[in-house]
Design an enzyme around this catalytic site. Structure first.
Site, PDB file in Angstrom:
ATOM      1  N   GLY A  12       0.843  -1.198   0.000  1.00  0.00           N
ATOM      2  CA  GLY A  12       0.000   0.000   0.000  1.00  0.00           C
ATOM      3  C   GLY A  12       0.878   1.248   0.000  1.00  0.00           C
ATOM      4  O   GLY A  12       2.110   1.149  -0.040  1.00  0.00           O
ATOM      5  N   ALA A  59      -5.412  -1.789   5.616  1.00  0.00           N
ATOM      6  CA  ALA A  59      -6.756  -1.367   6.048  1.00  0.00           C
ATOM      7  C   ALA A  59      -7.686  -1.338   4.853  1.00  0.00           C
ATOM      8  O   ALA A  59      -7.242  -1.324   3.701  1.00  0.00           O
ATOM      9  CB  ALA A  59      -6.691   0.032   6.672  1.00  0.00           C
ATOM     10  N   TYR A  60      -8.949  -1.344   5.156  1.00  0.00           N
ATOM     11  CA  TYR A  60      -9.985  -1.105   4.143  1.00  0.00           C
ATOM     12  C   TYR A  60     -10.069   0.418   4.022  1.00  0.00           C
ATOM     13  O   TYR A  60     -10.501   1.100   4.956  1.00  0.00           O
ATOM     14  CB  TYR A  60     -11.310  -1.702   4.622  1.00  0.00           C
ATOM     15  CG  TYR A  60     -12.440  -1.588   3.629  1.00  0.00           C
ATOM     16  CD1 TYR A  60     -12.957  -2.733   3.009  1.00  0.00           C
ATOM     17  CD2 TYR A  60     -12.998  -0.360   3.314  1.00  0.00           C
ATOM     18  CE1 TYR A  60     -14.001  -2.633   2.094  1.00  0.00           C
ATOM     19  CE2 TYR A  60     -14.034  -0.261   2.404  1.00  0.00           C
ATOM     20  CZ  TYR A  60     -14.530  -1.396   1.800  1.00  0.00           C
ATOM     21  OH  TYR A  60     -15.556  -1.304   0.907  1.00  0.00           O
ATOM     22  N   THR A  61      -9.628   0.974   2.891  1.00  0.00           N
ATOM     23  CA  THR A  61      -9.492   2.441   2.774  1.00  0.00           C
ATOM     24  C   THR A  61     -10.449   3.088   1.757  1.00  0.00           C
ATOM     25  O   THR A  61     -10.316   4.278   1.476  1.00  0.00           O
ATOM     26  CB  THR A  61      -8.042   2.829   2.403  1.00  0.00           C
ATOM     27  OG1 THR A  61      -7.677   2.122   1.207  1.00  0.00           O
ATOM     28  CG2 THR A  61      -7.067   2.509   3.508  1.00  0.00           C
ATOM     29  N   TYR A 126     -16.244   3.930   7.523  1.00  0.00           N
ATOM     30  CA  TYR A 126     -14.782   3.881   7.581  1.00  0.00           C
ATOM     31  C   TYR A 126     -14.292   4.532   8.884  1.00  0.00           C
ATOM     32  O   TYR A 126     -13.471   3.954   9.606  1.00  0.00           O
ATOM     33  CB  TYR A 126     -14.175   4.582   6.352  1.00  0.00           C
ATOM     34  CG  TYR A 126     -12.687   4.825   6.459  1.00  0.00           C
ATOM     35  CD1 TYR A 126     -11.775   3.782   6.272  1.00  0.00           C
ATOM     36  CD2 TYR A 126     -12.181   6.101   6.738  1.00  0.00           C
ATOM     37  CE1 TYR A 126     -10.406   4.005   6.375  1.00  0.00           C
ATOM     38  CE2 TYR A 126     -10.811   6.327   6.830  1.00  0.00           C
ATOM     39  CZ  TYR A 126      -9.928   5.286   6.647  1.00  0.00           C
ATOM     40  OH  TYR A 126      -8.569   5.512   6.751  1.00  0.00           O
TER      41      TYR A 126
END
Ligand SMILES: NC(=O)C1=CN([C@@H]2O[C@H](COP(=O)(O)OP(=O)(O)OC[C@H]3O[C@@H](n4cnc5c(N)ncnc54)[C@H](OP(=O)(O)O)[C@@H]3O)[C@@H](O)[C@H]2O)C=CC1
Ligand SMILES: Cc1cn([C@H]2C[C@H](O)[C@@H](COP(=O)(O)OP(=O)(O)O[C@H]3O[C@@H](C)C(=O)[C@@H](O)[C@H]3O)O2)c(=O)[nH]c1=O
Length: 284
Positions: A12, A59-61, A126
């Site tokens: 990432g 992370a889920y971004t 989020y």
């Protein structure tokens, strides 16, 4: 004995920059090594590595998509962190959890930089999932939680606001960009260096780390086009006019006082960082 640092989300934006600054001297974990929706995988992989320090960048971004995928977002950003924290407690691993300015998603106080003591007020999925991730990480006694904002310029990722603006400018001469959200978008290079400084000092607790000063997304877009000599008209619009699926904070400028007092270092301003990034991407 040399300590082992492991980095999740190593492909990432922030993870790849941390890895670069560590000179490859870290255990890099990507999704195919450790799927965060798989508790057993987390326990197995981290028990094998038994790192001294784990910098959890994965992370889920996808902020808007999260509104329609709450389950997976909470699983990745909150439940997985609880499992990671559990393993860290077991093996005495220092957990460095990366979090976000979006935890101040419905902050309604005066517009002065928000400190680590300012109560978090998350609104979107989020934002809520990331605050739960912070709370899970804080169960590790030697935790370090770093909140940052608007990352760009790490690794080959084109998934950030600066690259989106440059891409849109190839086909459009006018863009509409929100002018009522104030924050401090930050260069991964500066944020990664700051995180490593905190790790080196064995800092624990919650820290805000961004570039300095503040800007709206519309001002940032205009500055990108000015610095790259593109003639694009940037029309200021409101958050309501833009109509994104997820809410975004109107004011999420983070105070850097604690970071500065702890490290003695000053973060470069957002403008200085942006200038360097635009120069660096030309040279790479
Ligand atoms: N981007 C930003 O503007 C900001 C980010 N943050 C926080 O900073 C951290 C780093 O962000 P950034 O580097 O930009 O993130 P990126 O979106 O660039 O990278 C996210 C990483 O997480 C991995 N990942 C996503 N889902 C899973 C999963 N289910 N299992 C395992 N790995 C997964 C991705 O893998 P893959 O590539 O395979 O999808 C990727 O390596 C995150 O915690 C984020 O919440 C905080 C403030 C601002
Ligand atoms: C592309 C575009 C975005 N916008 C707006 C939408 C949004 O309010 C703002 C920023 O857009 P983005 O979707 O790039 O940013 P977003 O994904 O919300 O960025 C965030 O990522 C997460 C992971 C974080 O943790 C945050 O710190 C953060 O900065 O700009 C426009 O107004 N016009 C446009 O053309």
């Amino acid at each position: 004995m040399k300590s082992t640092i492991a980095i999740t989300g190593a492909d990432g934006q922030l993870g790849s920059e941390l890895l670069r600054q560590l000179g490859g001297d870290a255990v890099a974990l990507i999704q195919s090594d450790m799927e965060l929706t798989d508790d057993d995988a987390i326990r197995r992989v981290l028990s094998d590595i038994r790192a001294d320090v784990l910098v959890h960048c994965a992370a889920y971004t996808a902020v808007d998509k999260a509104e329609a995928e709450a389950n997976v977002c909470f699983q990745v950003n909150a439940a997985a962190v609880a499992t990671i924290a559990d393993v860290c407690r077991q093996f005495n691993t220092r957990l460095v959890q990366i979090s976000t300015d979006y935890v101040f998603d419905s902050y309604a106080g005066p517009c002065v930089p928000l400190t680590e003591q300012t109560p978090a007020t998350p609104r979107g999925i989020y934002a809520q999932s990331k605050l739960q991730g912070e709370q899970a990480a804080a169960t590790v006694s030697s935790h370090l939680i770093v909140r940052t904002c608007g990352l760009y310029g790490g690794g080959p990722s084109m998934r950030n606001f600066v690259e989106t603006m440059l891409r849109l400018a190839e086909t459009k001469s006018e863009l509409r960009v929100v002018n009522d959200q104030h924050c401090t978008p930050s260069y991964c290079r500066d944020v990664a260096a700051a995180i490593l400084q905190l790790v080196e000092r064995e800092a624990t607790g919650l820290f805000h780390v961004t570039n300095g000063e503040s800007v709206t997304w519309r001002e940032l877009a205009s500055t990108i086009f000015q610095l790259t000599q593109r003639s694009v008209h940037v029309e200021p619009i409101t958050t309501a006019e833009y109509g994104a699926a997820a809410p975004r904070p109107a004011y999420s400028v983070l105070s850097l006082d604690k970071f500065q007092q702890t490290t003695g270092s000053e973060m470069p301003s957002w403008r200085d960082a942006l200038q360097r990034y635009l120069q660096d991407r030309l040279e790479s």
